[in-house]
Design a protein around this motif. Structure first.
Motif, mmCIF file in Angstrom:
data_model
loop_
_atom_site.group_PDB
_atom_site.id
_atom_site.type_symbol
_atom_site.label_atom_id
_atom_site.label_comp_id
_atom_site.label_asym_id
_atom_site.label_seq_id
_atom_site.Cartn_x
_atom_site.Cartn_y
_atom_site.Cartn_z
ATOM 1 N N VAL A 61 0.886 -1.165 0.000
ATOM 2 C CA VAL A 61 0.000 0.000 0.000
ATOM 3 C C VAL A 61 0.920 1.210 0.000
ATOM 4 O O VAL A 61 1.845 1.297 0.826
ATOM 5 C CB VAL A 61 -0.919 0.020 1.235
ATOM 6 C CG1 VAL A 61 -1.762 1.276 1.262
ATOM 7 C CG2 VAL A 61 -1.807 -1.226 1.261
ATOM 8 N N THR A 62 0.702 2.129 -0.938
ATOM 9 C CA THR A 62 1.584 3.281 -1.089
ATOM 10 C C THR A 62 0.834 4.577 -0.821
ATOM 11 O O THR A 62 -0.269 4.776 -1.323
ATOM 12 C CB THR A 62 2.189 3.305 -2.511
ATOM 13 O OG1 THR A 62 2.910 2.092 -2.724
ATOM 14 C CG2 THR A 62 3.132 4.478 -2.691
ATOM 15 N N PHE A 63 1.472 5.436 -0.052
ATOM 16 C CA PHE A 63 0.945 6.762 0.248
ATOM 17 C C PHE A 63 1.872 7.799 -0.374
ATOM 18 O O PHE A 63 3.084 7.598 -0.430
ATOM 19 C CB PHE A 63 0.875 6.979 1.758
ATOM 20 C CG PHE A 63 -0.054 6.020 2.444
ATOM 21 C CD1 PHE A 63 -1.392 6.314 2.595
ATOM 22 C CD2 PHE A 63 0.418 4.800 2.918
ATOM 23 C CE1 PHE A 63 -2.251 5.417 3.212
ATOM 24 C CE2 PHE A 63 -0.427 3.899 3.543
ATOM 25 C CZ PHE A 63 -1.770 4.210 3.682
ATOM 26 N N ALA A 64 1.314 8.911 -0.860
ATOM 27 C CA ALA A 64 2.111 9.974 -1.475
ATOM 28 C C ALA A 64 1.828 11.288 -0.777
ATOM 29 O O ALA A 64 0.725 11.520 -0.282
ATOM 30 C CB ALA A 64 1.780 10.083 -2.960
ATOM 31 N N GLY A 65 2.819 12.147 -0.751
ATOM 32 C CA GLY A 65 2.663 13.456 -0.146
ATOM 33 C C GLY A 65 3.904 14.302 -0.352
ATOM 34 O O GLY A 65 4.841 13.901 -1.036
ATOM 35 N N SER A 66 3.886 15.465 0.261
ATOM 36 C CA SER A 66 5.027 16.369 0.160
ATOM 37 C C SER A 66 6.129 15.922 1.120
ATOM 38 O O SER A 66 5.908 15.096 2.003
ATOM 39 C CB SER A 66 4.586 17.790 0.514
ATOM 40 O OG SER A 66 4.228 17.853 1.882
ATOM 41 N N MET A 67 7.291 16.509 0.947
ATOM 42 C CA MET A 67 8.415 16.184 1.821
ATOM 43 C C MET A 67 8.069 16.523 3.277
ATOM 44 O O MET A 67 8.431 15.787 4.187
ATOM 45 C CB MET A 67 9.666 16.958 1.384
ATOM 46 C CG MET A 67 10.912 16.577 2.140
ATOM 47 S SD MET A 67 11.402 14.850 1.914
ATOM 48 C CE MET A 67 12.264 14.961 0.379
ATOM 49 N N GLU A 68 7.323 17.588 3.499
ATOM 50 C CA GLU A 68 6.936 17.981 4.850
ATOM 51 C C GLU A 68 6.008 16.963 5.494
ATOM 52 O O GLU A 68 5.964 16.833 6.716
ATOM 53 C CB GLU A 68 6.257 19.359 4.832
ATOM 54 C CG GLU A 68 7.183 20.495 4.451
ATOM 55 C CD GLU A 68 7.453 20.575 2.944
ATOM 56 O OE1 GLU A 68 6.593 20.162 2.137
ATOM 57 O OE2 GLU A 68 8.542 21.044 2.582
ATOM 58 N N GLU A 69 5.233 16.247 4.690
ATOM 59 C CA GLU A 69 4.292 15.251 5.212
ATOM 60 C C GLU A 69 4.928 13.888 5.468
ATOM 61 O O GLU A 69 4.313 13.035 6.105
ATOM 62 C CB GLU A 69 3.137 15.050 4.225
ATOM 63 C CG GLU A 69 2.273 16.270 4.028
ATOM 64 C CD GLU A 69 1.274 16.061 2.922
ATOM 65 O OE1 GLU A 69 0.066 16.171 3.203
ATOM 66 O OE2 GLU A 69 1.686 15.766 1.782
ATOM 67 N N MET A 70 6.136 13.687 4.958
ATOM 68 C CA MET A 70 6.782 12.385 5.092
ATOM 69 C C MET A 70 7.001 12.051 6.565
ATOM 70 O O MET A 70 7.521 12.865 7.317
ATOM 71 C CB MET A 70 8.137 12.369 4.378
ATOM 72 C CG MET A 70 8.062 12.425 2.872
ATOM 73 S SD MET A 70 7.383 10.944 2.151
ATOM 74 C CE MET A 70 8.805 9.896 2.187
#
Length: 108
Positions: A61-70
């Motif tokens: 399962v893959t989640f994507a987001g900004s560097m700040e959200e990592m």
């Protein structure tokens, strides 16, 4: 972070791929070895992948987001449609969770 994709393992690819294309309206987004990728109408390069395997399973399962959200520091690049940098971790039953940033997006 938002859900980007789910990767499934199944014994018989052809009927599952036909179901996804004809009934769900997913669009083929390429293949790599025994894996087929499918995309929806959004900007993710794929939202579901199917890989031929002896028994059915959720492979990742893959989640994507900004560097700040990592939730951690990216430590690798991913060789999947859209690519991206990030990291992965395993759950208690061996399931894979990926967290990705900097992936390519493209509207269809």
């Amino acid at each position: 972070m938002r859900l980007r994709s789910v990767e499934l393992e199944i014994p018989d690819l052809a009927p599952a791929a036909e179901f996804l294309e004809r009934l769900w309206g997913l669009v083929p987004a390429g293949s790599a070895g025994a894996t087929r990728f499918f995309r929806g109408t959004g900007d993710h390069p794929y939202i579901l992948s199917l890989t031929k395997a002896a028994t059915p399973a959720v492979a990742a399962v893959t989640f994507a987001g900004s560097m700040e959200e990592m939730p951690g520091k990216p430590d690798r690049s991913f060789d999947v449609p859209g690519g991206g940098k990030g990291f992965e971790m395993r759950g208690p039953e061996g399931q894979v969770y990926r967290f990705i940033t900097d992936s390519t997006v493209e509207r269809i």
